[in-house]
Write a protein that holds these residues in place. Structure first.
Motif, PDB file in Angstrom:
ATOM      1  N   TRP A   1     -14.830 -80.905   1.028  1.00  0.00           N
ATOM      2  CA  TRP A   1     -15.052 -79.858   2.026  1.00  0.00           C
ATOM      3  C   TRP A   1     -14.537 -80.264   3.399  1.00  0.00           C
ATOM      4  O   TRP A   1     -14.037 -79.429   4.162  1.00  0.00           O
TER       5      TRP A   1
ATOM      6  N   ASP B   1     -24.259 -79.159   7.974  1.00  0.00           N
ATOM      7  CA  ASP B   1     -23.271 -79.180   6.898  1.00  0.00           C
ATOM      8  C   ASP B   1     -22.996 -80.641   6.570  1.00  0.00           C
ATOM      9  O   ASP B   1     -23.179 -81.529   7.411  1.00  0.00           O
TER      10      ASP B   1
ATOM     11  N   SER C   1     -26.996 -83.682   4.391  1.00  0.00           N
ATOM     12  CA  SER C   1     -26.776 -83.136   3.054  1.00  0.00           C
ATOM     13  C   SER C   1     -28.012 -82.374   2.592  1.00  0.00           C
ATOM     14  O   SER C   1     -29.147 -82.794   2.850  1.00  0.00           O
ATOM     15  N   ALA C   2     -27.758 -81.299   1.872  1.00  0.00           N
ATOM     16  CA  ALA C   2     -28.844 -80.453   1.361  1.00  0.00           C
ATOM     17  C   ALA C   2     -29.783 -81.214   0.434  1.00  0.00           C
ATOM     18  O   ALA C   2     -30.917 -80.790   0.225  1.00  0.00           O
TER      19      ALA C   2
ATOM     20  N   GLY D   1     -25.574 -75.806   4.793  1.00  0.00           N
ATOM     21  CA  GLY D   1     -24.153 -75.662   4.463  1.00  0.00           C
ATOM     22  C   GLY D   1     -23.530 -74.583   5.326  1.00  0.00           C
ATOM     23  O   GLY D   1     -22.953 -73.621   4.820  1.00  0.00           O
TER      24      GLY D   1
ATOM     25  N   ARG E   1     -16.725 -62.399   2.240  1.00  0.00           N
ATOM     26  CA  ARG E   1     -17.855 -62.778   3.091  1.00  0.00           C
ATOM     27  C   ARG E   1     -18.115 -61.698   4.127  1.00  0.00           C
ATOM     28  O   ARG E   1     -19.229 -61.186   4.244  1.00  0.00           O
TER      29      ARG E   1
ATOM     30  N   THR F   1     -25.689 -69.595   2.734  1.00  0.00           N
ATOM     31  CA  THR F   1     -24.731 -68.594   2.271  1.00  0.00           C
ATOM     32  C   THR F   1     -23.586 -69.298   1.554  1.00  0.00           C
ATOM     33  O   THR F   1     -22.829 -70.043   2.162  1.00  0.00           O
ATOM     34  N   MET F   2     -23.493 -69.038   0.269  1.00  0.00           N
ATOM     35  CA  MET F   2     -22.415 -69.530  -0.589  1.00  0.00           C
ATOM     36  C   MET F   2     -22.238 -71.053  -0.529  1.00  0.00           C
ATOM     37  O   MET F   2     -21.120 -71.553  -0.544  1.00  0.00           O
TER      38      MET F   2
HETATM   39  C1  LIG Z   1     -18.218 -71.736   0.761  1.00  0.00           C
HETATM   40  S1  LIG Z   1     -18.632 -72.721   2.147  1.00  0.00           S
HETATM   41  C2  LIG Z   1     -19.767 -71.611   2.952  1.00  0.00           C
HETATM   42  C3  LIG Z   1     -19.915 -71.874   4.422  1.00  0.00           C
HETATM   43  C4  LIG Z   1     -20.783 -70.880   5.198  1.00  0.00           C
HETATM   44  N1  LIG Z   1     -22.161 -70.941   4.794  1.00  0.00           N
HETATM   45  C5  LIG Z   1     -20.256 -69.464   5.074  1.00  0.00           C
HETATM   46  O1  LIG Z   1     -20.884 -68.650   4.384  1.00  0.00           O
HETATM   47  O2  LIG Z   1     -19.217 -69.186   5.698  1.00  0.00           O
HETATM   48  C6  LIG Z   1     -19.726 -73.955   1.452  1.00  0.00           C
HETATM   49  C7  LIG Z   1     -20.237 -74.950   2.474  1.00  0.00           C
HETATM   50  O3  LIG Z   1     -21.217 -75.806   1.855  1.00  0.00           O
HETATM   51  C8  LIG Z   1     -21.062 -77.098   2.413  1.00  0.00           C
HETATM   52  N2  LIG Z   1     -21.714 -78.087   1.520  1.00  0.00           N
HETATM   53  C9  LIG Z   1     -21.336 -78.463   0.284  1.00  0.00           C
HETATM   54  N3  LIG Z   1     -22.198 -79.400  -0.200  1.00  0.00           N
HETATM   55  C10 LIG Z   1     -23.136 -79.599   0.758  1.00  0.00           C
HETATM   56  C11 LIG Z   1     -24.286 -80.438   0.862  1.00  0.00           C
HETATM   57  N4  LIG Z   1     -24.651 -81.269  -0.115  1.00  0.00           N
HETATM   58  N5  LIG Z   1     -25.024 -80.371   1.989  1.00  0.00           N
HETATM   59  C12 LIG Z   1     -24.661 -79.547   3.011  1.00  0.00           C
HETATM   60  N6  LIG Z   1     -23.580 -78.742   2.983  1.00  0.00           N
HETATM   61  C13 LIG Z   1     -22.828 -78.759   1.867  1.00  0.00           C
HETATM   62  C14 LIG Z   1     -19.564 -77.255   2.536  1.00  0.00           C
HETATM   63  O4  LIG Z   1     -19.192 -78.296   3.382  1.00  0.00           O
HETATM   64  C15 LIG Z   1     -19.177 -75.865   3.043  1.00  0.00           C
HETATM   65  O5  LIG Z   1     -19.209 -75.794   4.434  1.00  0.00           O
END
Ligand SMILES: C[S@@+](CC[C@H](N)C(=O)[O-])C[C@H]1O[C@@H](n2cnc3c(N)ncnc32)[C@H](O)[C@@H]1O
Length: 263
Positions: free
Chosen positions: A13, A77, A103-104, A56, A32, A120-121
Protein backbone atom coordinates in the motif's frame (compact mmCIF):
# COMPACT_ATOMS: atom_id res chain seq x y z
CA UNK A 1 4.57 -17.68 -1.75
CA UNK A 2 4.82 -17.18 2.00
CA UNK A 3 1.69 -16.17 3.91
CA UNK A 4 1.50 -12.36 3.84
CA UNK A 5 1.14 -10.50 7.14
CA UNK A 6 -0.40 -7.08 7.71
CA UNK A 7 3.09 -5.56 7.62
CA UNK A 8 3.79 -7.08 4.18
CA UNK A 9 0.45 -5.72 2.99
CA UNK A 10 1.38 -2.30 4.34
CA UNK A 11 4.47 -2.19 2.09
CA UNK A 12 2.35 -2.81 -1.02
CA UNK A 13 0.00 0.00 0.00
CA UNK A 14 2.88 2.37 0.69
CA UNK A 15 4.03 1.77 -2.90
CA UNK A 16 0.50 2.47 -4.18
CA UNK A 17 0.01 5.60 -2.08
CA UNK A 18 1.41 8.31 -4.35
CA UNK A 19 -0.46 7.31 -7.53
CA UNK A 20 -3.62 6.35 -5.60
CA UNK A 21 -3.72 9.75 -3.89
CA UNK A 22 -3.10 11.65 -7.12
CA UNK A 23 -5.67 9.72 -9.18
CA UNK A 24 -8.39 9.54 -6.54
CA UNK A 25 -8.05 13.28 -5.91
CA UNK A 26 -8.50 13.78 -9.68
CA UNK A 27 -11.87 12.02 -9.33
CA UNK A 28 -11.01 8.61 -10.82
CA UNK A 29 -12.14 6.55 -7.79
CA UNK A 30 -15.66 6.69 -9.20
CA UNK A 31 -17.10 3.72 -7.31
CA UNK A 32 -16.00 5.33 -4.03
CA UNK A 33 -17.15 8.84 -4.86
CA UNK A 34 -20.41 8.09 -6.68
CA UNK A 35 -21.66 4.89 -5.05
CA UNK A 36 -19.94 3.73 -1.90
CA UNK A 37 -19.26 6.88 0.08
CA UNK A 38 -22.71 8.47 -0.48
CA UNK A 39 -24.36 5.23 0.75
CA UNK A 40 -21.90 5.00 3.66
CA UNK A 41 -22.69 8.56 4.81
CA UNK A 42 -26.42 8.06 4.39
CA UNK A 43 -26.28 4.99 6.63
CA UNK A 44 -24.00 6.59 9.24
CA UNK A 45 -25.77 7.43 12.53
CA UNK A 46 -25.50 11.00 13.83
CA UNK A 47 -21.83 11.41 14.81
CA UNK A 48 -21.94 15.09 15.74
CA UNK A 49 -19.77 15.58 18.84
CA UNK A 50 -18.77 11.90 19.01
CA UNK A 51 -15.20 10.55 19.18
CA UNK A 52 -14.48 8.26 16.24
CA UNK A 53 -11.70 6.24 14.65
CA UNK A 54 -11.12 5.82 10.88
CA UNK A 55 -9.30 2.55 10.16
CA UNK A 56 -7.18 2.44 6.99
CA UNK A 57 -7.93 6.07 6.13
CA UNK A 58 -5.84 6.15 2.93
CA UNK A 59 -5.48 9.71 1.60
CA UNK A 60 -8.31 10.74 3.92
CA UNK A 61 -11.21 11.68 1.65
CA UNK A 62 -13.78 9.82 3.75
CA UNK A 63 -12.20 10.92 7.04
CA UNK A 64 -12.68 14.53 5.97
CA UNK A 65 -16.32 13.92 5.00
CA UNK A 66 -17.08 12.31 8.37
CA UNK A 67 -15.24 15.10 10.20
CA UNK A 68 -17.55 17.48 8.32
CA UNK A 69 -20.46 15.70 10.05
CA UNK A 70 -19.13 17.06 13.36
CA UNK A 71 -17.18 14.03 14.65
CA UNK A 72 -13.86 14.31 16.51
CA UNK A 73 -11.79 11.94 14.43
CA UNK A 74 -8.58 10.01 14.80
CA UNK A 75 -7.52 8.47 11.50
CA UNK A 76 -4.74 6.00 10.87
CA UNK A 77 -3.23 3.92 8.12
CA UNK A 78 -0.46 1.34 7.95
CA UNK A 79 1.13 3.29 5.08
CA UNK A 80 3.16 6.27 6.25
CA UNK A 81 2.82 7.91 2.82
CA UNK A 82 -0.97 7.79 2.97
CA UNK A 83 -0.89 9.26 6.48
CA UNK A 84 1.37 12.06 5.25
CA UNK A 85 -1.03 12.94 2.38
CA UNK A 86 -4.09 12.71 4.63
CA UNK A 87 -2.48 14.91 7.30
CA UNK A 88 -1.37 17.50 4.76
CA UNK A 89 -4.85 17.86 3.21
CA UNK A 90 -6.66 17.98 6.57
CA UNK A 91 -4.33 20.75 7.65
CA UNK A 92 -4.88 22.67 4.36
CA UNK A 93 -8.64 22.32 4.93
CA UNK A 94 -8.20 23.42 8.57
CA UNK A 95 -9.82 20.24 9.86
CA UNK A 96 -8.99 19.14 13.37
CA UNK A 97 -8.26 15.45 12.68
CA UNK A 98 -5.60 13.48 14.58
CA UNK A 99 -3.56 11.20 12.32
CA UNK A 100 -1.18 8.37 13.10
CA UNK A 101 0.58 5.43 11.50
CA UNK A 102 -0.72 2.16 12.93
CA UNK A 103 -2.05 -1.23 11.98
CA UNK A 104 -5.65 -2.35 12.39
CA UNK A 105 -4.44 -5.51 14.10
CA UNK A 106 -2.50 -3.68 16.85
CA UNK A 107 -4.51 -0.60 17.75
CA UNK A 108 -2.46 1.82 19.86
CA UNK A 109 -5.45 2.92 21.96
CA UNK A 110 -6.73 1.90 25.40
CA UNK A 111 -9.91 -0.16 25.82
CA UNK A 112 -13.23 1.71 25.45
CA UNK A 113 -11.75 4.90 23.94
CA UNK A 114 -14.12 5.64 21.03
CA UNK A 115 -17.86 6.14 20.50
CA UNK A 116 -17.60 4.71 17.00
CA UNK A 117 -15.21 3.39 14.37
CA UNK A 118 -15.41 3.32 10.58
CA UNK A 119 -13.40 1.53 7.90
CA UNK A 120 -14.07 2.20 4.23
CA UNK A 121 -12.80 -0.53 1.91
CA UNK A 122 -9.89 -1.51 4.14
CA UNK A 123 -11.07 -4.51 6.18
CA UNK A 124 -10.76 -6.88 3.21
CA UNK A 125 -7.15 -5.83 2.71
CA UNK A 126 -5.71 -7.52 5.78
CA UNK A 127 -4.98 -11.17 6.37
CA UNK A 128 -5.85 -11.02 10.09
CA UNK A 129 -9.48 -9.83 9.85
CA UNK A 130 -10.60 -11.65 13.03
CA UNK A 131 -7.88 -9.90 15.06
CA UNK A 132 -8.78 -6.53 13.57
CA UNK A 133 -12.46 -7.00 14.52
CA UNK A 134 -11.47 -8.00 18.07
CA UNK A 135 -9.32 -4.87 18.29
CA UNK A 136 -12.18 -2.62 17.12
CA UNK A 137 -14.48 -4.22 19.69
CA UNK A 138 -11.88 -3.60 22.41
CA UNK A 139 -11.40 0.13 21.71
CA UNK A 140 -15.14 0.89 21.42
CA UNK A 141 -17.13 2.10 24.40
CA UNK A 142 -20.09 -0.17 25.29
CA UNK A 143 -22.92 0.72 22.89
CA UNK A 144 -20.43 2.12 20.37
CA UNK A 145 -20.82 1.24 16.71
CA UNK A 146 -18.55 0.03 13.93
CA UNK A 147 -19.50 0.65 10.31
CA UNK A 148 -17.37 -0.75 7.48
CA UNK A 149 -17.52 -1.37 3.74
CA UNK A 150 -15.82 -4.11 1.74
CA UNK A 151 -16.00 -5.68 -1.72
CA UNK A 152 -19.06 -7.92 -1.81
CA UNK A 153 -17.73 -11.45 -1.32
CA UNK A 154 -20.53 -13.06 -3.37
CA UNK A 155 -19.75 -11.13 -6.54
CA UNK A 156 -16.01 -10.62 -6.39
CA UNK A 157 -15.04 -14.25 -6.52
CA UNK A 158 -11.90 -15.92 -7.78
CA UNK A 159 -13.62 -16.83 -11.06
CA UNK A 160 -15.19 -13.67 -12.40
CA UNK A 161 -16.19 -12.40 -15.85
CA UNK A 162 -18.41 -9.68 -17.33
CA UNK A 163 -21.34 -10.94 -19.41
CA UNK A 164 -22.45 -8.41 -22.06
CA UNK A 165 -25.35 -8.20 -24.53
CA UNK A 166 -24.96 -7.66 -28.31
CA UNK A 167 -24.71 -3.90 -27.74
CA UNK A 168 -21.83 -4.38 -25.28
CA UNK A 169 -23.94 -3.51 -22.24
CA UNK A 170 -23.09 -5.41 -19.13
CA UNK A 171 -26.04 -7.61 -18.17
CA UNK A 172 -24.55 -10.11 -15.72
CA UNK A 173 -21.45 -11.26 -13.92
CA UNK A 174 -20.28 -14.83 -14.18
CA UNK A 175 -19.04 -15.85 -10.73
CA UNK A 176 -17.51 -19.08 -9.52
CA UNK A 177 -15.09 -20.71 -7.11
CA UNK A 178 -16.93 -18.88 -4.32
CA UNK A 179 -15.97 -21.46 -1.70
CA UNK A 180 -12.31 -21.15 -2.61
CA UNK A 181 -11.73 -17.54 -1.45
CA UNK A 182 -8.86 -15.39 -2.66
CA UNK A 183 -6.10 -15.37 -0.06
CA UNK A 184 -2.56 -14.07 -0.28
CA UNK A 185 -2.91 -12.99 -3.91
CA UNK A 186 -1.74 -9.72 -5.38
CA UNK A 187 -4.23 -8.14 -7.75
CA UNK A 188 -2.84 -5.65 -10.27
CA UNK A 189 -5.28 -3.00 -11.44
CA UNK A 190 -5.93 0.67 -12.05
CA UNK A 191 -9.03 2.86 -11.61
CA UNK A 192 -11.04 2.03 -14.75
CA UNK A 193 -11.64 5.64 -15.82
CA UNK A 194 -8.00 6.77 -15.92
CA UNK A 195 -7.34 7.86 -19.53
CA UNK A 196 -4.72 5.95 -21.53
CA UNK A 197 -2.40 8.98 -21.76
CA UNK A 198 -2.36 9.37 -17.99
CA UNK A 199 -1.75 5.65 -17.44
CA UNK A 200 1.63 5.94 -19.14
CA UNK A 201 4.30 6.06 -16.49
CA UNK A 202 1.93 5.16 -13.67
CA UNK A 203 2.36 1.56 -12.56
CA UNK A 204 -0.77 -0.46 -11.81
CA UNK A 205 -1.69 -0.73 -8.14
CA UNK A 206 -0.62 -3.97 -6.50
CA UNK A 207 -3.22 -4.92 -3.93
CA UNK A 208 -3.00 -8.02 -1.74
CA UNK A 209 -6.49 -9.46 -1.41
CA UNK A 210 -8.02 -11.68 1.27
CA UNK A 211 -11.62 -12.63 0.67
CA UNK A 212 -14.07 -14.65 2.73
CA UNK A 213 -17.49 -16.08 2.04
CA UNK A 214 -20.46 -14.04 3.22
CA UNK A 215 -21.17 -16.49 6.03
CA UNK A 216 -17.54 -16.30 7.20
CA UNK A 217 -17.77 -12.50 7.33
CA UNK A 218 -21.02 -12.55 9.29
CA UNK A 219 -19.68 -15.16 11.69
CA UNK A 220 -16.44 -13.34 12.48
CA UNK A 221 -18.42 -10.14 13.18
CA UNK A 222 -20.73 -12.05 15.53
CA UNK A 223 -17.82 -13.99 17.11
CA UNK A 224 -16.05 -10.70 17.90
CA UNK A 225 -19.07 -9.89 20.10
CA UNK A 226 -20.89 -7.42 17.85
CA UNK A 227 -24.64 -7.23 17.27
CA UNK A 228 -25.52 -6.69 13.60
CA UNK A 229 -27.61 -3.54 13.13
CA UNK A 230 -27.79 -2.66 9.49
CA UNK A 231 -26.62 -4.02 6.16
CA UNK A 232 -26.58 -2.18 2.80
CA UNK A 233 -25.50 -3.22 -0.71
CA UNK A 234 -24.96 0.14 -2.43
CA UNK A 235 -25.61 0.70 -6.13
CA UNK A 236 -26.00 3.71 -8.41
CA UNK A 237 -29.55 5.04 -8.74
CA UNK A 238 -30.93 5.41 -12.27
CA UNK A 239 -30.08 9.09 -12.53
CA UNK A 240 -26.46 8.57 -11.40
CA UNK A 241 -26.03 5.58 -13.72
CA UNK A 242 -27.36 7.65 -16.64
CA UNK A 243 -25.16 10.64 -15.85
CA UNK A 244 -22.05 8.54 -15.04
CA UNK A 245 -22.15 5.35 -17.18
CA UNK A 246 -18.87 4.26 -15.54
CA UNK A 247 -20.82 3.17 -12.45
CA UNK A 248 -23.90 1.78 -14.24
CA UNK A 249 -22.53 -1.75 -13.75
CA UNK A 250 -23.17 -1.44 -10.00
CA UNK A 251 -26.85 -1.99 -10.89
CA UNK A 252 -26.12 -5.47 -12.26
CA UNK A 253 -24.89 -7.13 -9.03
CA UNK A 254 -23.80 -5.86 -5.60
CA UNK A 255 -20.12 -4.99 -5.85
CA UNK A 256 -19.88 -3.82 -2.22
CA UNK A 257 -21.53 -4.19 1.14
CA UNK A 258 -21.64 -1.92 4.17
CA UNK A 259 -22.30 -3.37 7.59
CA UNK A 260 -23.09 -1.54 10.80
CA UNK A 261 -22.75 -3.40 14.08
CA UNK A 262 -22.76 -2.42 17.77
CA UNK A 263 -20.80 -3.39 20.86
C1 LIG B 1 -8.76 0.64 -0.67
S1 LIG B 1 -7.80 1.65 0.39
C2 LIG B 1 -9.12 2.59 1.14
C3 LIG B 1 -8.66 3.91 1.70
C4 LIG B 1 -9.76 4.82 2.24
N1 LIG B 1 -10.39 4.26 3.41
C5 LIG B 1 -10.80 5.15 1.19
O1 LIG B 1 -11.92 4.64 1.27
O2 LIG B 1 -10.46 5.93 0.29
C6 LIG B 1 -7.34 0.53 1.71
C7 LIG B 1 -6.49 1.18 2.78
O3 LIG B 1 -6.29 0.24 3.86
C8 LIG B 1 -4.98 0.44 4.35
N2 LIG B 1 -4.57 -0.75 5.13
C9 LIG B 1 -4.32 -1.99 4.67
N3 LIG B 1 -3.97 -2.81 5.71
C10 LIG B 1 -4.02 -2.05 6.83
C11 LIG B 1 -3.76 -2.31 8.21
N4 LIG B 1 -3.39 -3.51 8.66
N5 LIG B 1 -3.92 -1.30 9.09
C12 LIG B 1 -4.28 -0.06 8.66
N6 LIG B 1 -4.52 0.26 7.37
C13 LIG B 1 -4.40 -0.73 6.47
C14 LIG B 1 -4.16 0.69 3.10
O4 LIG B 1 -2.91 1.25 3.37
C15 LIG B 1 -5.11 1.59 2.32
O5 LIG B 1 -4.91 2.94 2.62
Amino acid sequence: MKQLTHNDVGKYWDDNAEAWTKLSRMGYDVYRDLVNTPAFLEMLPDVNGLYGLDIGCGEGNNTRLIADCGAHLTAFDISSKFVHYAQQKASEDQLNITHCIASAVELPFPDKTFDFAVATMSMMDLPEQEIALAEVYRILKPGGFFQFSICHPCFTTRRWKHVRDEAGREIAIECGDYFNPIVNEIEKWMFSQVPTELRKGIPKFKVPHFSKTLSDWLNIIIDAGFTLKHFVEPYADEETAHKYPAVADTRVVGYFFIVQCRK
